[in-house]
Scaffold this motif. Sequence first.
Motif, short mmCIF file in Angstrom:
data_model
loop_
_atom_site.label_atom_id
_atom_site.label_comp_id
_atom_site.label_asym_id
_atom_site.label_seq_id
_atom_site.Cartn_x
_atom_site.Cartn_y
_atom_site.Cartn_z
N ILE A 1 -1.59 -2.82 8.36
CA ILE A 1 -0.98 -3.09 7.27
C ILE A 1 -1.28 -2.48 5.77
CG2 ILE A 1 0.11 -5.17 8.15
CD1 ILE A 1 -1.49 -6.90 6.58
N GLY A 2 -2.33 -1.67 5.82
CA GLY A 2 -2.75 -0.97 4.37
C GLY A 2 -3.38 -1.84 3.66
N LEU A 3 -4.06 -3.00 4.03
CA LEU A 3 -4.57 -3.98 3.18
C LEU A 3 -6.45 -3.73 3.09
CD1 LEU A 3 -3.05 -7.53 3.02
CD2 LEU A 3 -3.14 -5.70 1.11
N GLY B 1 0.79 -1.23 -0.07
CA GLY B 1 0.03 0.12 0.03
C GLY B 1 0.99 1.23 -0.11
N ASN B 2 2.12 1.36 0.74
CA ASN B 2 2.75 2.43 1.01
C ASN B 2 3.61 2.64 -0.39
OD1 ASN B 2 1.81 3.04 3.46
ND2 ASN B 2 3.66 1.89 4.44
N ARG B 3 4.03 1.62 -1.08
CA ARG B 3 4.70 1.68 -2.18
C ARG B 3 3.70 2.30 -3.36
NH1 ARG B 3 4.40 -2.02 -6.45
NH2 ARG B 3 6.01 -1.86 -8.04
N LEU C 1 12.12 0.37 -4.54
CA LEU C 1 10.47 0.10 -4.38
C LEU C 1 10.00 -0.47 -5.94
CD1 LEU C 1 9.17 3.57 -3.40
CD2 LEU C 1 9.18 1.51 -2.23
N HIS D 1 1.14 3.93 -2.92
CA HIS D 1 0.97 5.41 -2.53
C HIS D 1 1.78 6.27 -2.97
CE1 HIS D 1 -0.53 8.71 0.02
NE2 HIS D 1 0.70 9.11 0.45
N LEU E 1 6.79 10.43 4.32
CA LEU E 1 6.35 10.05 3.03
C LEU E 1 5.29 8.97 3.25
CD1 LEU E 1 9.52 8.69 1.48
CD2 LEU E 1 8.25 10.57 0.84
N VAL E 2 4.79 8.66 4.46
CA VAL E 2 3.78 7.38 4.44
C VAL E 2 2.91 7.78 5.36
CG1 VAL E 2 3.50 5.22 5.63
CG2 VAL E 2 5.20 5.30 4.44
N PRO E 3 1.39 7.57 4.79
CA PRO E 3 0.28 7.93 5.24
C PRO E 3 0.04 7.88 6.62
CG PRO E 3 -0.13 6.43 3.68
CD PRO E 3 1.10 6.83 3.47
N ARG F 1 11.21 -5.71 -4.48
CA ARG F 1 10.57 -5.89 -3.28
C ARG F 1 10.20 -7.35 -3.08
NH1 ARG F 1 4.97 -6.15 -3.00
NH2 ARG F 1 4.03 -5.75 -0.86
#
Lengths: 151, 151
Positions: free
Chosen positions: B59-61, A17-19, B14, A21, B140-142, B19
Amino acid sequence: MPAEQIAADLGALLLRGNRAHLYDRLTEGVVGVDSTTYPVLSGLARAGPATASRLADLIGLDRTVATRYATRLEQAGLVTRAADADDARATRLSLTPEGRQAVQTMRTALESILAEALSTSEPEEIETFARVLQRLLDALVPAPPGAPLRR
Amino acid sequence: MPAEQIAADLGALLLRGNRAHLYDRLTEGVVGVDSTTYPVLSGLARAGPATASRLADLIGLDRTVATRYATRLEQAGLVTRAADADDARATRLSLTPEGRQAVQTMRTALESILAEALSTSEPEEIETFARVLQRLLDALVPAPPGAPLRR
DNA sequence: TATTGTTATACTCTATAACTATA
DNA sequence: TATAGTTATAGAGTATAACAATA
């Protein structure tokens, strides 16, 4: 030993998700480019005119995927195909002026994002950060078969 | 000004292939975990017993994905489901002893990989690197891991 | 009415295989 | 025979929508 914290931060950075984003922030407002075609366009900008196979090696994609994304970018007017003069089998991919403009826009966006993210660090810290990051990458990432340039 | 090189290195890190390569190195030899279920297991280890929704936020899923991966991990014997005593709608996900063992194995692997990748840098450099990396991630990360989550 | 977990569905991304043309 | 480009097909990952149960 801040290894544990480095591990956690790297893990967070690599979260899908961060990637996505980050890629979205870079490509937003640039027509014809998204988080999947961005590496292709960016790689082409770094490598200069290149065949799909070479480009695929450079950015770690399958060459079938590179071809398909190149087609998408071509339809968006950002990439052109041209016959290779030396090898009739090969097709050279190049950026169009619009493609160059798109790359420039995204580079500016990236540098602006980075500049802001690094604004709370001292220049010496940033220099050290860059140095260690480079070594880390050399150790972590498998070298592309092309080998000559990765950055 | 190393901003350009930082941008290039972060971009390379990235890249999808790189990754995936890192995740594969971490999960290789650990049965029942792959590059897609790894973040779920790792997140569960960080958060402790949690519902699928909370874990998904962490974890942004999507929560549907978290549920499905949790099922996969459950079938592999690494995760268990239990009814929540306070909320009959909720299901609490927990690590089994095998799951804890798997997390420990992967953590050790990650630390070993990092230690080797950082072996050519001085301790002071590494400390600075960790500091700047942390700031970078915050910017950088939300929603950084460990932040308060919405219910 | 809102939320949790889950399932169903469709869409996207990616790799494998196969085809054509050229070396 | 090998390689470049491409297309076709299939597999995996993910999100959207929808469902039943509970708040």
